[in-house]
Write a protein that holds these residues in place. Sequence first.
Motif, PDB file in Angstrom:
ATOM      1  N   GLU A  12       0.839  -1.185   0.000  1.00  0.00           N
ATOM      2  CA  GLU A  12       0.000   0.000   0.000  1.00  0.00           C
ATOM      3  C   GLU A  12       0.882   1.245   0.000  1.00  0.00           C
ATOM      4  O   GLU A  12       1.811   1.332   0.793  1.00  0.00           O
ATOM      5  CB  GLU A  12      -0.876   0.045   1.263  1.00  0.00           C
ATOM      6  N   SER A  31      -3.927   1.160  -2.966  1.00  0.00           N
ATOM      7  CA  SER A  31      -3.691  -0.241  -2.659  1.00  0.00           C
ATOM      8  C   SER A  31      -3.315  -1.004  -3.922  1.00  0.00           C
ATOM      9  O   SER A  31      -3.947  -0.861  -4.957  1.00  0.00           O
ATOM     10  CB  SER A  31      -4.938  -0.861  -2.031  1.00  0.00           C
ATOM     11  N   VAL A  33      -3.548  -4.182  -4.262  1.00  0.00           N
ATOM     12  CA  VAL A  33      -4.170  -5.511  -4.171  1.00  0.00           C
ATOM     13  C   VAL A  33      -4.402  -6.167  -5.542  1.00  0.00           C
ATOM     14  O   VAL A  33      -4.052  -7.322  -5.760  1.00  0.00           O
ATOM     15  CB  VAL A  33      -5.484  -5.441  -3.359  1.00  0.00           C
ATOM     16  N   THR A 299      -5.422  -1.164   8.682  1.00  0.00           N
ATOM     17  CA  THR A 299      -4.427  -1.655   7.720  1.00  0.00           C
ATOM     18  C   THR A 299      -3.444  -0.512   7.422  1.00  0.00           C
ATOM     19  O   THR A 299      -3.593   0.596   7.917  1.00  0.00           O
ATOM     20  CB  THR A 299      -5.127  -2.127   6.434  1.00  0.00           C
ATOM     21  N   ASN A 301      -1.352   2.572   6.264  1.00  0.00           N
ATOM     22  CA  ASN A 301      -1.813   3.913   5.858  1.00  0.00           C
ATOM     23  C   ASN A 301      -0.726   4.932   6.181  1.00  0.00           C
ATOM     24  O   ASN A 301       0.183   4.667   6.967  1.00  0.00           O
ATOM     25  CB  ASN A 301      -3.120   4.250   6.605  1.00  0.00           C
TER      26      ASN A 301
END
Length: 337
Positions: A12, A31, A33, A299, A301
Amino acid sequence: MRVLGIETSCDETGIAIYDTEQGLLSHALYSQVKLHADYGGVVPELASRDHVRKTLPLIRKALADANLTAADIDGVAYTAGPGLIGALLVGATIGRSLAFGWNVPAVGVHHMEGHLLAPMLEEKQPEFPFIALLVSGGHTQLVQVDGIGEYILLGESVDDAAGEAFDKTAKLLGLDYPGGPRLAAMADKGVADRFVFPRPMTDKPGLNFSFSGLKTAAAQAIAKNGKDAQTQADIARAFQDAVVDTLIIKCQRALKQTGLNRLVVAGGVSANVRLRAMLEETMHKRGGEVFYPRSEFCTDNGAMIAFAGAQRLVAQQTADLEVKVRPRWPLTELAPL
Ligand SMILES: Nc1ncnc2c1ncn2[C@@H]1O[C@H](COP(=O)(O)OP(=O)(O)OP(=O)(O)O)[C@@H](O)[C@H]1O
Ligand SMILES: [Mg+2]
């Protein structure tokens, strides 16, 4: 003091601006992902390259969102470890260089200290001392926190981290990466106690964790009982209940051992709704208090890095000009404020 925070330790890119008087002014997150989903996990080299693409545009966005320019920034904080070395080097190099160019101090932040202090970005803030349960993709730790940088490690996972166990079990259930939140959603539809998995390492004293056996228990249950949707949900439920119960038993043990009654929970798994509900109930019963970050700051940051960095910069703890990162970096090696 207005601090630019840069987080690039894993998958991230997180950027934020924190003002020690006005609080959080802006934050932006990208992100990766989707980039890693095809591979079922983070590919370090792809992660580094994507941070190279995203970090500067996100810094521009965070400045614009806060109506600021570079001239308004008084310090730069970047994640210096632990994490993937290439990914860390991107944020550290950009952060250290910007601070040099802007003629302001810089500081390298410990990623887990960022997670641990994230609840302090909220209105309801914990007072020191407290017990912190750090539950993320790479860590499961119980820490006694006497102040910023004053950490005593009480226990940690001897194998898989809680988030890692969630992700691996989710994979066994056919869920896409990162499976933790998906498994949690599946567990909501599961029937309690159709399957009962062990609560690892709760039958002997101590505050360490072991979650790798739960993944095996889930694999065996899947092999024996098939893969229809309800059975899968019931297995997800059994897994989540076992992890949550185990975390709660160990938290209570840590509180009892230290005589404290304040608990901070942070890291990706602290977004788990079932864990939060059970912790609320447990702490209410003991007459104690539980604190966590808002879900988006559980999560990775930039806000938590800007905040933790600001505390260190105010205390005049700054990095020299060398770009230094530490892929492995025990929390207990940090200096007190
Ligand atoms: N609702 C949820 N329930 C269970 N697990 C969750 C939930 N939401 C996120 N997670 C898990 O949290 C982890 C991600 O958290 P985080 O970003 O803090 O970890 P990380 O940065 O990869 O690891 P570390 O901080 O230890 O380096 C993943 O394992 C993910 O599956
Ligand atoms: Mg993290």
